[in-house]
Scaffold this motif. Structure first.
Motif, short mmCIF file in Angstrom:
data_model
loop_
_atom_site.label_atom_id
_atom_site.label_comp_id
_atom_site.label_asym_id
_atom_site.label_seq_id
_atom_site.Cartn_x
_atom_site.Cartn_y
_atom_site.Cartn_z
N LEU A 7 0.91 -1.11 -0.03
CA LEU A 7 -0.04 0.16 -0.07
C LEU A 7 1.02 1.38 -0.24
O LEU A 7 1.62 1.38 1.03
N GLY A 8 0.89 1.95 -1.07
CA GLY A 8 1.77 3.28 -1.25
C GLY A 8 2.93 2.92 -1.98
O GLY A 8 3.90 2.26 -1.49
N ALA A 9 3.05 3.68 -2.87
CA ALA A 9 4.26 3.59 -3.70
C ALA A 9 5.13 4.65 -3.62
O ALA A 9 5.81 5.59 -4.44
N GLY A 10 5.42 4.92 -2.27
CA GLY A 10 6.46 5.89 -2.00
C GLY A 10 7.86 5.56 -1.72
O GLY A 10 8.32 4.46 -2.23
N LEU A 11 8.64 5.82 -0.67
CA LEU A 11 10.08 5.59 -0.60
C LEU A 11 10.08 4.26 -0.09
O LEU A 11 10.57 3.43 -0.63
N GLY A 12 9.31 4.08 0.83
CA GLY A 12 9.34 2.58 1.50
C GLY A 12 8.69 1.55 0.80
O GLY A 12 9.09 0.57 0.51
N GLY A 13 7.44 2.00 0.15
CA GLY A 13 6.86 0.95 -0.69
C GLY A 13 7.24 0.57 -2.01
O GLY A 13 7.33 -0.78 -2.32
N VAL A 42 11.36 11.98 -2.97
CA VAL A 42 10.60 13.08 -1.94
C VAL A 42 12.08 13.73 -1.67
O VAL A 42 12.03 14.99 -1.83
N PRO A 43 13.18 13.02 -1.11
CA PRO A 43 14.32 13.96 -0.61
C PRO A 43 14.92 14.97 -1.88
O PRO A 43 15.68 15.75 -1.47
N SER A 44 14.65 14.70 -3.01
CA SER A 44 15.26 15.55 -4.15
C SER A 44 14.21 16.60 -4.58
O SER A 44 14.90 17.52 -5.25
C1 LIG Z 1 12.18 17.73 1.27
C2 LIG Z 1 12.57 16.37 1.93
C3 LIG Z 1 13.91 15.86 2.16
C4 LIG Z 1 13.91 14.63 2.90
N1 LIG Z 1 15.13 14.13 2.81
C5 LIG Z 1 15.60 12.89 3.37
C6 LIG Z 1 16.79 12.39 3.47
O1 LIG Z 1 17.62 13.08 3.17
N2 LIG Z 1 16.91 11.24 4.28
C7 LIG Z 1 15.97 10.62 4.64
O2 LIG Z 1 15.99 9.34 5.15
N3 LIG Z 1 14.51 10.83 4.57
C8 LIG Z 1 14.38 12.21 4.08
N4 LIG Z 1 13.04 12.68 3.81
C9 LIG Z 1 11.91 11.77 4.52
C10 LIG Z 1 11.36 10.67 3.54
O3 LIG Z 1 11.28 11.21 2.24
C11 LIG Z 1 10.20 9.98 4.27
O4 LIG Z 1 10.79 9.43 5.62
C12 LIG Z 1 9.68 9.04 3.24
O5 LIG Z 1 9.53 9.47 1.97
C13 LIG Z 1 8.69 8.20 3.89
O6 LIG Z 1 8.58 7.20 3.12
P1 LIG Z 1 7.00 6.35 3.28
O7 LIG Z 1 7.23 5.15 2.19
O8 LIG Z 1 6.63 6.15 4.52
O9 LIG Z 1 6.06 7.54 2.72
P2 LIG Z 1 5.87 8.23 1.29
O10 LIG Z 1 7.30 8.19 0.71
O11 LIG Z 1 5.33 9.72 1.51
O12 LIG Z 1 5.07 7.26 0.42
C14 LIG Z 1 3.54 7.21 0.58
C15 LIG Z 1 2.85 6.69 -0.65
O13 LIG Z 1 1.61 6.54 -0.26
C16 LIG Z 1 0.74 7.14 -1.44
N5 LIG Z 1 -0.55 7.26 -0.83
C17 LIG Z 1 -0.88 8.15 0.27
N6 LIG Z 1 -2.34 7.90 0.49
C18 LIG Z 1 -2.83 7.06 -0.44
C19 LIG Z 1 -4.07 6.57 -0.35
N7 LIG Z 1 -5.15 7.00 0.04
N8 LIG Z 1 -4.32 5.38 -1.63
C20 LIG Z 1 -3.14 5.00 -2.25
N9 LIG Z 1 -1.80 5.50 -2.01
C21 LIG Z 1 -1.71 6.52 -1.26
C22 LIG Z 1 1.46 8.31 -1.69
O14 LIG Z 1 1.18 8.79 -2.99
C23 LIG Z 1 2.69 7.86 -1.62
O15 LIG Z 1 3.34 7.36 -2.93
C24 LIG Z 1 12.82 13.77 3.23
C25 LIG Z 1 11.39 14.46 3.20
C26 LIG Z 1 11.21 15.40 2.62
C27 LIG Z 1 9.96 16.09 2.35
#
Ligand SMILES: Cc1cc2nc3c(=O)[nH]c(=O)nc-3n(C[C@H](O)[C@H](O)[C@H](O)COP(=O)(O)OP(=O)(O)OC[C@H]3O[C@@H](n4cnc5c(N)ncnc54)[C@H](O)[C@@H]3O)c2cc1C
Length: 63
Positions: A7-13, A42-44
């Motif tokens: 669920l969610g193709a962010g950094l973790g997914g 996102v970090p870029s």
């Molecule tokens: C400017 C900036 C710089 C950063 N620099 C660093 C760094 O240098 N080093 C570091 O370790 N971390 C850094 N971070 C933090 C890092 O980017 C986050 O910790 C990380 O992206 C979190 O990953 P995640 O997979 O939990 O969430 P996210 O990357 O936010 O992914 C969540 C995904 O879920 C999707 N989603 C959300 N809701 C729904 C829904 N209802 N249905 C379907 N999909 C959904 C979103 O579209 C997204 O693709 C930085 C953050 C920012 C904003």
């Protein structure tokens, strides 16, 4: 047979999906549910904001 849903193709997914894909057995399925079809590193984002990178440089077409 297992059906794995990420669920969610962010950094973790996104990383999880690619890592998991390599471990699937032939009858396993992997689905990724996310908003849209692309992943942005996102970090870029600040680099894009100040013009050091273009949006396409930090975006991957997941489809
Ligand atoms: C400017 C900036 C710089 C950063 N620099 C660093 C760094 O240098 N080093 C570091 O370790 N971390 C850094 N971070 C933090 C890092 O980017 C986050 O910790 C990380 O992206 C979190 O990953 P995640 O997979 O939990 O969430 P996210 O990357 O936010 O992914 C969540 C995904 O879920 C999707 N989603 C959300 N809701 C729904 C829904 N209802 N249905 C379907 N999909 C959904 C979103 O579209 C997204 O693709 C930085 C953050 C920012 C904003």
């Amino acid at each position: 047979m297992s059906h794995i849903v990420v669920l969610g193709a962010g950094l973790g997914g996104t990383i999880m999906a690619y890592e998991m894909r390599d471990k699937l057995r032939s009858d396993d399925r992997l689905s990724v549910v996310t908003l849209g079809t692309s992943y942005s590193f996102v970090p870029s984002n600040p680099w894009v904001a100040v013009g050091w990178r273009e949006r396409d440089d930090v975006t991957v077409d997941l489809a």
